[in-house]
Design a protein around this motif. Structure first.
Motif, PDB file in Angstrom:
ATOM      1  N   UNK A   1      57.271  69.511  91.746  1.00 45.40           N
ATOM      2  CA  UNK A   1      57.169  70.467  90.653  1.00 45.40           C
ATOM      3  C   UNK A   1      56.974  71.833  91.277  1.00 45.40           C
ATOM      4  N   UNK A   2      57.504  72.836  90.635  1.00 47.72           N
ATOM      5  CA  UNK A   2      57.367  74.190  91.170  1.00 47.72           C
ATOM      6  C   UNK A   2      56.211  74.894  90.468  1.00 47.72           C
ATOM      7  N   UNK A   3      55.245  75.410  91.219  1.00 46.09           N
ATOM      8  CA  UNK A   3      54.225  76.254  90.575  1.00 46.09           C
ATOM      9  C   UNK A   3      54.916  77.486  89.992  1.00 46.09           C
ATOM     10  N   UNK A   4      54.730  77.732  88.707  1.00 45.77           N
ATOM     11  CA  UNK A   4      55.447  78.840  88.089  1.00 45.77           C
ATOM     12  C   UNK A   4      54.634  79.478  86.972  1.00 45.77           C
ATOM     13  N   UNK A   5      55.003  80.721  86.665  1.00 43.75           N
ATOM     14  CA  UNK A   5      54.445  81.453  85.537  1.00 43.75           C
ATOM     15  C   UNK A   5      55.585  81.881  84.633  1.00 43.75           C
ATOM     16  N   UNK A   6      55.391  81.763  83.327  1.00 46.13           N
ATOM     17  CA  UNK A   6      56.423  82.165  82.375  1.00 46.13           C
ATOM     18  C   UNK A   6      56.106  83.553  81.817  1.00 46.13           C
ATOM     19  N   UNK A   7      57.089  84.432  81.894  1.00 49.98           N
ATOM     20  CA  UNK A   7      57.003  85.750  81.268  1.00 49.98           C
ATOM     21  C   UNK A   7      58.309  85.985  80.520  1.00 49.98           C
ATOM     22  N   UNK A   8      58.370  87.025  79.724  1.00 46.71           N
ATOM     23  CA  UNK A   8      59.577  87.314  78.968  1.00 46.71           C
ATOM     24  C   UNK A   8      60.700  87.859  79.831  1.00 46.71           C
ATOM     25  N   UNK A   9      61.929  87.649  79.385  1.00 48.31           N
ATOM     26  CA  UNK A   9      63.101  88.220  80.059  1.00 48.31           C
ATOM     27  C   UNK A   9      62.960  89.728  80.207  1.00 48.31           C
ATOM     28  N   UNK A  10      62.313  90.363  79.249  1.00 48.15           N
ATOM     29  CA  UNK A  10      62.138  91.816  79.280  1.00 48.15           C
ATOM     30  C   UNK A  10      61.256  92.280  80.436  1.00 48.15           C
ATOM     31  N   UNK A  11      60.508  91.354  81.052  1.00 46.96           N
ATOM     32  CA  UNK A  11      59.571  91.704  82.115  1.00 46.96           C
ATOM     33  C   UNK A  11      60.144  91.537  83.525  1.00 46.96           C
ATOM     34  N   UNK A  12      61.446  91.362  83.631  1.00 43.45           N
ATOM     35  CA  UNK A  12      62.070  91.175  84.945  1.00 43.45           C
ATOM     36  C   UNK A  12      61.734  92.292  85.944  1.00 43.45           C
ATOM     37  N   UNK A  13      61.734  93.576  85.566  1.00 51.21           N
ATOM     38  CA  UNK A  13      61.393  94.611  86.558  1.00 51.21           C
ATOM     39  C   UNK A  13      60.014  94.409  87.179  1.00 51.21           C
ATOM     40  N   UNK A  14      59.049  93.935  86.402  1.00 48.96           N
ATOM     41  CA  UNK A  14      57.717  93.656  86.938  1.00 48.96           C
ATOM     42  C   UNK A  14      57.778  92.555  87.988  1.00 48.96           C
ATOM     43  N   UNK A  15      58.593  91.531  87.730  1.00 46.41           N
ATOM     44  CA  UNK A  15      58.734  90.431  88.686  1.00 46.41           C
ATOM     45  C   UNK A  15      59.328  90.942  89.997  1.00 46.41           C
ATOM     46  N   UNK A  16      60.335  91.809  89.884  1.00 45.76           N
ATOM     47  CA  UNK A  16      60.937  92.379  91.088  1.00 45.76           C
ATOM     48  C   UNK A  16      59.922  93.174  91.907  1.00 45.76           C
ATOM     49  N   UNK A  17      59.057  93.919  91.246  1.00 49.19           N
ATOM     50  CA  UNK A  17      58.048  94.701  91.961  1.00 49.19           C
ATOM     51  C   UNK A  17      57.087  93.792  92.711  1.00 49.19           C
ATOM     52  N   UNK A  18      56.656  92.721  92.067  1.00 46.48           N
ATOM     53  CA  UNK A  18      55.767  91.768  92.738  1.00 46.48           C
ATOM     54  C   UNK A  18      56.482  91.086  93.904  1.00 46.48           C
ATOM     55  N   UNK A  19      57.757  90.826  93.732  1.00 44.80           N
ATOM     56  CA  UNK A  19      58.545  90.200  94.792  1.00 44.80           C
ATOM     57  C   UNK A  19      58.639  91.129  96.000  1.00 44.80           C
ATOM     58  N   UNK A  20      58.864  92.417  95.751  1.00 43.53           N
ATOM     59  CA  UNK A  20      58.949  93.390  96.844  1.00 43.53           C
ATOM     60  C   UNK A  20      57.640  93.478  97.622  1.00 43.53           C
ATOM     61  N   UNK A  21      56.523  93.297  96.923  1.00 41.15           N
ATOM     62  CA  UNK A  21      55.207  93.393  97.557  1.00 41.15           C
ATOM     63  C   UNK A  21      54.748  92.071  98.170  1.00 41.15           C
ATOM     64  N   UNK A  22      55.539  91.007  98.012  1.00 40.99           N
ATOM     65  CA  UNK A  22      55.159  89.699  98.549  1.00 40.99           C
ATOM     66  C   UNK A  22      53.964  89.086  97.844  1.00 40.99           C
ATOM     67  N   UNK A  23      53.818  89.377  96.551  1.00 40.13           N
ATOM     68  CA  UNK A  23      52.633  88.957  95.806  1.00 40.13           C
ATOM     69  C   UNK A  23      52.850  87.711  94.955  1.00 40.13           C
ATOM     70  N   UNK A  24      54.002  87.066  95.073  1.00 40.34           N
ATOM     71  CA  UNK A  24      54.290  85.921  94.211  1.00 40.34           C
ATOM     72  C   UNK A  24      54.017  84.616  94.934  1.00 40.34           C
TER      73      UNK A  24
END
Length: 352
Positions: free
Chosen positions: A319-342
């Motif tokens: 199973x993959x540890x995951x968090x669900x957010x809205x499609x509208x929040x994709x830019x926030x996910x990208x920012x966390x990805x850039x910072x290595x925070x996911x």
């Protein structure tokens, strides 16, 4: 054949390399004769999607582009040539959206190596939208009782690391070092390895990733940021101190790719999966020769690999540890990805 489908939908669209990503309404596409239209309910966010946004791979990206390639949903329309998929079936849209099915690679079950691939969220519009088109031959068939949010990351991250483990030839009881173990791919690699009877060393950094990887079955955690001698620490983690039999590299920067050949054991295998932009492999020639090390790339899995990877998930083995957010929040996910925070994966709910 189709059910009632709207003419417009919400999507995340890139108009130029580097972004920004714009959340807006676009037209719903129409499937071709050999295609299906999938109402995407959930879609994972992969580091590849960030490369598509930045345009930093040596592969031309479609513009404007709807990214995404881990979409799970319901078939709502299909082309007249599609006979083995029905309206209402649950389906996954993967990185390999389509291939020619005629070349030597396709005929030998190496369709990811097809010279004319269609790649979701890169060369064709992907799953960061509510309705997505894909070739019927390449969609993942999903049981209707399978949770669509939970399976979404399996459609790329899961299949990719499962394929890498298969390519490595690692055997039950042997050691695999998973580099980048706390991320979306790494967290799944740990679980597939454990399910295959393989012992694992997690290489990453931070207490949250130490805790998560331990819970997912890693026997040892090596923190690359605090280790004074990473090579020695990884080798010492194995039962005989000679290093892991296999290294699975899912890291997103170059340095780990330069270190792996130093700590893998003689006759060991280094599997490269992560693709840091502009990175190069570098290994000491002497040690590579006298230790008879194999260094190999592993791309996404074929259709059979996909079905097998999903079956592991269906049986509750991964199973993959995951968090669900809205499609509208994709830019926030990208920012966390850039910072290595996911830690794990973000999954987007396309209804919000």
């Amino acid at each position: 054949m189709s059910t009632e489908v709207p003419t417009e939908q919400w999507a995340q669209v890139i108009d130029k390399t580097g972004g920004p990503v714009e959340y807006r309404k676009i037209a719903v596409p129409t499937p071709g004769p050999d295609e299906v239209l999938v109402n995407i309910k959930y879609t994972g966010v992969c580091h590849t999607d960030l490369h598509a946004l930045n345009g930093d791979w040596p592969l031309a990206v479609k513009l404007p582009l709807v990214g995404g390639h881990e979409g799970a949903g319901i078939v709502v329309a299909k082309g007249e040539l599609v006979k083995d998929v029905q309206i209402g079936d649950h389906a996954g849209v993967k990185w390999l959206n389509g291939s020619c099915l005629q070349c030597d690679f396709c005929q030998q079950a190496d369709e990811p190596l097809c010279p004319k691939p269609e790649l979701s969220g890169y060369t064709v519009d992907g799953t960061f939208q509510q309705y997505c088109v894909a070739k019927a031959a390449h969609i993942a068939r999903l049981p209707k009782d399978m949770a669509l949010d939970a399976v979404a990351p399996i459609l790329c991250a899961g299949i990719t690391v499962y394929k890498g483990l298969k390519e490595s030839g690692v055997k039950p009881g042997q050691w695999a070092a998973i580099v980048g173990a706390g991320g979306g791919l790494g967290s799944l690699a740990l679980q597939y390895a454990k399910a295959m009877g393989v012992r694992t060393i997690a290489i990453d950094t931070g207490d949250s990733k130490r805790k998560m990887t331990s819970e997912l079955g890693a026997e040892v955690f090596v923190d690359f940021a605090t280790s004074k001698n990473l090579v020695a620490d990884v080798q010492a983690a194995t039962a005989d101190g000679r290093g892991p039999h296999v290294v699975i590299l899912v890291a997103v920067n170059e340095k780990p790719f330069q270190q792996a050949a130093e700590y893998v054991r003689p006759r060991g295998t280094v599997i490269c999966i992560g693709m840091p932009a502009g990175a190069y492999l570098k290994a000491p020639v002497f040690e590579t020769v006298v230790k008879m090390i194999r260094i190999q790339g592993s791309y996404v899995g074929n259709r059979r690999d996909g079905a097998e990877a999903i079956d592991f998930f269906a049986r509750g083995l991964v199973k993959c540890p995951y968090q669900v957010v809205g499609l509208s929040e994709l830019p926030m996910v990208y920012e966390k990805m850039k910072q290595g925070e996911i830690a794990g994966r973000y999954v987007l709910d396309t209804s919000r």
